[in-house]
Enzyme design. Structure first.
Site, PDB file in Angstrom:
ATOM      1  N   CYS A 104      58.549 -32.077   7.898  1.00 57.46           N
ATOM      2  CA  CYS A 104      57.201 -31.799   7.372  1.00 57.46           C
ATOM      3  C   CYS A 104      56.383 -30.931   8.316  1.00 57.46           C
ATOM      4  O   CYS A 104      56.098 -29.782   8.031  1.00 57.46           O
ATOM      5  CB  CYS A 104      56.480 -33.106   7.091  1.00 57.46           C
ATOM      6  SG  CYS A 104      57.237 -34.010   5.732  1.00 57.46           S
TER       7      CYS A 104
HETATM    8  N1  LIG Z   1      61.405 -36.655   4.499  1.00 53.95           N
HETATM    9  C1  LIG Z   1      60.111 -36.874   4.380  1.00 53.95           C
HETATM   10  O1  LIG Z   1      59.557 -37.713   5.078  1.00 53.95           O
HETATM   11  C2  LIG Z   1      59.279 -36.110   3.347  1.00 53.95           C
HETATM   12  C3  LIG Z   1      57.996 -36.592   3.057  1.00 53.95           C
HETATM   13  C4  LIG Z   1      57.227 -35.936   2.098  1.00 53.95           C
HETATM   14  C5  LIG Z   1      57.750 -34.822   1.450  1.00 53.95           C
HETATM   15  N2  LIG Z   1      58.983 -34.342   1.763  1.00 53.95           N
HETATM   16  C6  LIG Z   1      59.463 -33.169   1.013  1.00 53.95           C
HETATM   17  O2  LIG Z   1      60.331 -33.614  -0.014  1.00 53.95           O
HETATM   18  C7  LIG Z   1      61.361 -32.665  -0.231  1.00 53.95           C
HETATM   19  C8  LIG Z   1      62.726 -33.319  -0.023  1.00 53.95           C
HETATM   20  O3  LIG Z   1      62.808 -33.771   1.329  1.00 53.95           O
HETATM   21  P1  LIG Z   1      63.893 -34.812   1.823  1.00 53.95           P
HETATM   22  O4  LIG Z   1      63.465 -35.214   3.197  1.00 53.95           O
HETATM   23  O5  LIG Z   1      64.108 -35.882   0.799  1.00 53.95           O
HETATM   24  O6  LIG Z   1      65.178 -33.869   1.914  1.00 53.95           O
HETATM   25  P2  LIG Z   1      66.703 -34.325   2.097  1.00 53.95           P
HETATM   26  O7  LIG Z   1      67.418 -33.183   2.678  1.00 53.95           O
HETATM   27  O8  LIG Z   1      66.770 -35.678   2.734  1.00 53.95           O
HETATM   28  O9  LIG Z   1      67.197 -34.546   0.585  1.00 53.95           O
HETATM   29  C9  LIG Z   1      67.261 -33.528  -0.345  1.00 53.95           C
HETATM   30  C10 LIG Z   1      68.552 -33.683  -1.130  1.00 53.95           C
HETATM   31  O10 LIG Z   1      68.551 -32.719  -2.173  1.00 53.95           O
HETATM   32  C11 LIG Z   1      69.895 -32.314  -2.385  1.00 53.95           C
HETATM   33  N3  LIG Z   1      69.885 -31.069  -3.136  1.00 53.95           N
HETATM   34  C12 LIG Z   1      69.643 -29.808  -2.713  1.00 53.95           C
HETATM   35  N4  LIG Z   1      69.686 -28.958  -3.753  1.00 53.95           N
HETATM   36  C13 LIG Z   1      69.964 -29.687  -4.846  1.00 53.95           C
HETATM   37  C14 LIG Z   1      70.100 -29.363  -6.215  1.00 53.95           C
HETATM   38  N5  LIG Z   1      69.952 -28.127  -6.674  1.00 53.95           N
HETATM   39  N6  LIG Z   1      70.404 -30.351  -7.072  1.00 53.95           N
HETATM   40  C15 LIG Z   1      70.547 -31.621  -6.615  1.00 53.95           C
HETATM   41  N7  LIG Z   1      70.396 -31.982  -5.335  1.00 53.95           N
HETATM   42  C16 LIG Z   1      70.104 -31.027  -4.464  1.00 53.95           C
HETATM   43  C17 LIG Z   1      70.476 -32.224  -0.992  1.00 53.95           C
HETATM   44  O11 LIG Z   1      71.877 -32.303  -1.020  1.00 53.95           O
HETATM   45  C18 LIG Z   1      69.829 -33.445  -0.328  1.00 53.95           C
HETATM   46  O12 LIG Z   1      70.644 -34.590  -0.414  1.00 53.95           O
HETATM   47  C19 LIG Z   1      61.081 -31.518   0.731  1.00 53.95           C
HETATM   48  O13 LIG Z   1      60.291 -30.570   0.060  1.00 53.95           O
HETATM   49  C20 LIG Z   1      60.269 -32.192   1.814  1.00 53.95           C
HETATM   50  O14 LIG Z   1      59.428 -31.272   2.481  1.00 53.95           O
HETATM   51  C21 LIG Z   1      59.784 -34.996   2.680  1.00 53.95           C
END
Ligand SMILES: NC(=O)c1ccc[n+]([C@@H]2O[C@H](COP(=O)([O-])OP(=O)(O)OC[C@H]3O[C@@H](n4cnc5c(N)ncnc54)[C@H](O)[C@@H]3O)[C@@H](O)[C@H]2O)c1
Length: 419
Positions: A261
């Site tokens: 983030c």
């Molecule tokens: N991790 C946090 O604490 C947090 C908090 C708030 C917001 N976010 C936001 O949320 C979003 C996701 O973050 P995250 O931490 O969960 O990421 P992450 O990498 O843990 O998970 C994302 C998943 O999406 C999958 N993926 C990618 N492309 C895909 C597709 N086309 N179809 C299906 N699956 C697909 C990946 O393989 C991965 O497993 C980002 O935009 C991030 O900035 C994250």
């Protein structure tokens, strides 16, 4: 009949949402293109601290949670949530994962379906990028033929008080009907929803929250460096300022910012401002500059501490206490521990680390992980405490480490220097 929810992306954001929805009676398809991740989930192995294996096991056993890498399983969804990565590529937002997710959903969009974007992104993405992809491929119109909106995720990994359920959820829709539908959906999963005017305000909300944190951390980080040079204890001043019951919010210095983030989200906002208005978002640029250089500062302080003992970095054994980007999590993506380890190794140090939360197989730091023992501590020329995990036995560290650079002010004593 239970509503069918599909969650695109089963990561730190998508998995907790999918499991919560399953617990609340939805039929949930957890779709992810990473087959290894799906295999682990199918075996009941969660890699997200906030979802215990036992909870995942119960969801799988209910038959209402189905992790899958097969896009055909998206068919006939009622609600779809997109929670895929939004990284930066060469300083610019990479929205290709969102585009892929929208394309996969468009093939299965039906009149009345609902699509919500949760990935963090710049204002305008839902209406200008996701909407058109869904419309073009389905022939339906957002706000008329199907529901579309944005709801930022506020998940704070490792936070036991503010969980997915208890943290208020900001919701938006491209029309009043979409907002009502999306509010009703999240109302079944969280204690409180906070409707806002349109997706752009919801998208900006997330970036405002993270930029606020980023800028304030940069402020105390810069202050910490100056205070040290001036011979002032910045932590003492922060403690004292924190007693002010109004108009002050406590932030503490650290070795830099990490995770998915803070190092990224504010740049989404500054990119949008520059692209649309031609202005530089000066606060973001400045905060990036200060926070990006904190690992260099930690290394400089480490070098100076060794130098005071007439030791060079070359040939020294340096132990990093903590690799994750924050307390009580195993996520070491973008963690400041990485540049710190890299820089010390480049100067000829042997760098090892202790982090009980980080899975060695999935660590990004490229540092051997060792156990927290008296012998490991005593064999290190310098311990750099980077993370304040509750699991660390600080008494043991204090008793056996020869010298400690403590970036989180957890320790005290004659062999300890604070950031
Ligand atoms: N991790 C946090 O604490 C947090 C908090 C708030 C917001 N976010 C936001 O949320 C979003 C996701 O973050 P995250 O931490 O969960 O990421 P992450 O990498 O843990 O998970 C994302 C998943 O999406 C999958 N993926 C990618 N492309 C895909 C597709 N086309 N179809 C299906 N699956 C697909 C990946 O393989 C991965 O497993 C980002 O935009 C991030 O900035 C994250």
């Amino acid at each position: 009949m239970a509503e069918k929810l599909v969650v695109i992306g089963q990561g730190y954001v998508g998995l907790p949402l999918a499991i919560r929805a399953c617990e609340q009676g939805f039929e949930v398809v957890g779709f992810d293109t990473d087959e290894t991740r799906i295999k682990r989930l199918l075996h009941g192995e969660s890699f997200v601290e906030d979802v215990l294996d036992s909870r995942l096991g119960t969801a799988l056993a209910s038959g209402r949670y189905r992790p899958t890498p097969d896009a055909a399983d998206l068919a006939e969804f009622d609600v779809a949530v997109i929670s895929v990565p939004t990284p930066l590529r060469d300083g610019a937002p990479d929205l290709s994962y969102i585009e892929d997710a929208a394309r996969a959903l468009a093939a299965h969009l039906r009149p009345g379906s609902c699509v919500v974007l949760e990935s963090t992104t710049y204002p305008g993405t839902t209406e200008e990028l996701v909407g058109p992809i869904l419309e073009e491929r389905s022939g339906l119109v957002a706000g008329k033929g199907f529901h579309l909106g944005y709801s930022p995720e506020r998940i704070d990994p490792g936070n036991a008080t503010w969980t997915f359920e208890t943290t208020p959820k900001v919701v938006s829709g491209v029309s009043p009907t979409c907002l009502a539908r999306i509010t009703e959906f999240y109302g079944q999963l969280v204690e409180r929803t906070v409707p806002v005017r349109s997706p752009k305000e919801a998208e900006l909300t997330k970036l405002l929250e993270n930029t606020f944190r980023h800028v304030n951390i940069a402020l105390v980080n810069e202050l910490a460096m100056f205070a040290n040079d001036l011979g002032i204890d910045v932590w003492d001043a922060i403690d004292a300022a924190s007693t002010k019951p109004f108009g002050y919010m406590r932030f503490t210095p650290g070795p830099g910012v990490g995770g998915h983030c803070l190092p990224i989200d504010p740049s989404y906002l500054s990119w949008r401002v520059r692209r649309s208005l031609g202005h530089t978002f000066r606060f973001v640029e400045l905060a990036n500059d200060v926070n990006d250089h904190m690992p260099d500062y930690v290394v400089r302080r480490a070098v100076a501490m060794l130098n005071d003992r007439e030791l060079s970095v070359k040939g020294r054994r340096i132990l990093l206490l903590g690799l994750a980007y924050k307390k009580n999590t195993g996520d070491d993506r973008e963690s400041p521990s990485r540049p710190i380890a890299r820089q010390l190794a480049a100067r000829g140090a042997t760098v090892v680390a202790i982090d009980p939360h980080v899975d060695p197989e999935h660590s990004h730091a490229g540092v051997p992980l060792v156990e927290l023992t008296a012998a490991e501590l005593a064999s290190a020329d310098l311990v750099i405490a980077l993370v304040d995990h509750d699991a660390f036995d600080l008494d043991l560290v204090q008793r056996h480490a020869v010298q400690i650079l403590d970036t989180r002010r957890q320790l005290g004593g004659p062999n300890v220097e604070h950031l």
